[in-house]
Design a protein around this motif. Structure first.
Motif, PDB file in Angstrom:
ATOM      1  N   SER A 132      14.991   8.214  50.755  1.00 10.34           N
ATOM      2  CA  SER A 132      13.942   8.205  49.735  1.00 10.34           C
ATOM      3  C   SER A 132      12.611   8.612  50.350  1.00 10.34           C
ATOM      4  N   GLY A 133      11.538   8.417  49.577  1.00 10.82           N
ATOM      5  CA  GLY A 133      10.214   8.781  50.085  1.00 10.82           C
ATOM      6  C   GLY A 133       9.725   7.790  51.134  1.00 10.82           C
ATOM      7  N   GLY A 134      10.175   6.556  51.040  1.00 12.90           N
ATOM      8  CA  GLY A 134       9.703   5.533  51.965  1.00 12.90           C
ATOM      9  C   GLY A 134      10.722   5.153  53.028  1.00 12.90           C
ATOM     10  N   HIS A 135      12.002   5.456  52.800  1.00  8.68           N
ATOM     11  CA  HIS A 135      13.049   4.957  53.701  1.00  8.68           C
ATOM     12  C   HIS A 135      14.115   5.999  54.010  1.00  8.68           C
ATOM     13  N   LYS A 298      18.782  11.548  37.493  1.00 11.18           N
ATOM     14  CA  LYS A 298      17.768  10.662  36.896  1.00 11.18           C
ATOM     15  C   LYS A 298      17.853   9.235  37.446  1.00 11.18           C
ATOM     16  N   LEU A 299      19.019   8.892  38.014  1.00 10.38           N
ATOM     17  CA  LEU A 299      19.161   7.544  38.570  1.00 10.38           C
ATOM     18  C   LEU A 299      19.103   7.547  40.101  1.00 10.38           C
ATOM     19  N   CYS A 300      18.884   8.748  40.704  1.00 14.36           N
ATOM     20  CA  CYS A 300      18.659   8.820  42.159  1.00 14.36           C
ATOM     21  C   CYS A 300      17.207   8.503  42.458  1.00 14.36           C
ATOM     22  N   THR A 301      16.312   9.119  41.686  1.00 14.55           N
ATOM     23  CA  THR A 301      14.879   8.852  41.884  1.00 14.55           C
ATOM     24  C   THR A 301      14.554   7.502  41.227  1.00 14.55           C
ATOM     25  N   ASP A 302      13.319   7.047  41.430  1.00 11.31           N
ATOM     26  CA  ASP A 302      12.984   5.698  40.987  1.00 11.31           C
ATOM     27  C   ASP A 302      13.172   5.523  39.482  1.00 11.31           C
ATOM     28  N   ASN A 303      13.798   4.427  39.119  1.00  8.73           N
ATOM     29  CA  ASN A 303      14.084   4.131  37.713  1.00  8.73           C
ATOM     30  C   ASN A 303      14.211   2.613  37.567  1.00  8.73           C
TER      31      ASN A 303
END
Ligand code: KG4
Ligand code: ZN
Length: 338
Positions: A132-135, A298-303
């Motif tokens: 992800s963007g942070g991890h 759509k459920l990979c990115t933040d949701n």
């Protein structure tokens, strides 16, 4: 059981309603307000603006939800930007109090880690690649709340490579989708970029050297007689970055499979939305005779569906809500039992 999930840890304001009836989960609502407009002029997320946008949007988004049919409310409580976390948590907790239903503070990464059980109903155990963007982590998910960290990044995250490169190349914000679009017309073999830790016998990552190499490449190209990069250079560089990142991820997964040789490999987090990376991981898994499971984009990115679902996983096991308050840093392994 029907749960309202709230996600506000970064730059997406998200609300979702997920229910679980007769052993089957159902995403009844999955609303996401992406704050791209608020942040794009700054080329990155501005925490103060993100928090304000969460305050503005949450009350509007909750308006037509079936509040009186809810059994619980769940909100991301960490890790993330503290302003946004406080807003989602406070909003959810107050709403739960008013409706007299339980409130579940949720770990954002546990949400990403369990999304495939919502979308594909897969069983434990599985090997999880969280990008992800942070991890950036590889986790042996042995069971619910039985997580073993096999490796993680020693410096920057995988998503940061996309975001910082897009900023350097003026491709816009958010960086991941912009790089992916630009790479479609590029030659992935043109630029040779470093793969840190390649073939080393552990599962850790390092992306800072790759970021530096990309910056140097851009500086050199910009200093050419034309003194600017032409479209094809940019496309080739983006394609080469995607190829290099795919190589790194596959190399680290190869090491992880030696430690935790699970049949199922799950990829989660925003970078898992990238179709090129998905295709490469798919080929790798086919060669290894493993099953690759990746949630829909759509459920990979933040949701917020993943947040509601994590609470439902707890409710199915009669696990009481954690006593947690908003926390910018929170290690997923703290939730794990031996
Ligand atoms: O999981 P996520 O939505 O938020 C965090 O929890 O960090 O991940 C965001 C990251 C960003 O770095 C973004 O550039 C990246 O995921 N991302 C992508 C794509 N879509 C989002 N990276 C590569 N290709 C994409 N299509
Ligand atoms: Zn995330």
């Amino acid at each position: 059981m029907r749960v309202l999930g709230i996600e506000s840890s970064c730059d997406e304001t998200a609300l979702a309603v997920v229910s679980y009836t007769n052993g089957k989960p159902c995403i009844e609502r999955n609303d996401i307000y992406s704050q791209t407009k608020e942040h794009e002029q700054f080329g990155g997320v501005v925490p103060e603006l993100a928090a304000r946008a969460h305050i503005d949007k949450l009350p509007l988004m909750v308006k037509d939800l079936p509040l009186d049919t809810l059994d619980a409310i769940a909100a991301t409580t960490g890790p993330g930007l503290i302003g946004g976390l406080h807003i989602g948590y406070g909003f959810g907790r107050a709403l739960a109090l008013a409706l007299n239903i339980p409130f579940y503070p949720i770990h954002h990464l546990e949400g990403h880690a369990l999304t495939v059980r919502l979308t594909d109903q897969i069983d434990f155990p599985y090997l999880l690649l969280l990008i992800s963007g942070g991890h950036t982590q590889i986790i042996d998910v042995q069971d619910f709340r039985k997580y073993k960290l096999l490796g993680e990044t020693k410096d920057d995250s995988c998503g940061e490579v996309f975001d910082k490169t897009a900023k350097l190349l003026n491709l816009g914000f958010p960086g991941g989708p912009a790089i992916e679009r630009t790479a479609l017309n590029g030659d992935p073999l043109r630029y040779k970029l470093p793969c840190p830790f390649y073939r080393q016998p552990h599962c850790d990552f390092s992306f800072s050297g790759l970021k530096t190499a990309i910056r140097e490449c851009i500086t050199n190209l910009s200093a050419s007689p034309l003194s600017r990069m032409i479209h094809q250079d940019v496309a080739d560089l983006c394609a080469s970055i995607q190829r290099t990142i795919s190589t790194i991820l596959i190399d680290r997964l190869t090491q992880a499979l030696k430690i935790a040789p699970h049949q199922q490999i799950v990829v989660a987090g925003g970078v898992a939305a990238n179709q090129y990376i998905r295709a490469h991981l798919n080929t790798f898994c086919e060669m290894q005779q493993r099953t690759l499971v990746v949630p829909p984009v759509k459920l990979c990115t933040d949701n917020a569906a993943m947040i509601a679902w994590t609470a439902l996983e707890m409710m199915q096991r009669n696990i009481n809500p954690d006593r947690m308050v908003p926390t910018p840093r929170w290690n997923l392994m703290e939730l794990s039992h031996p």
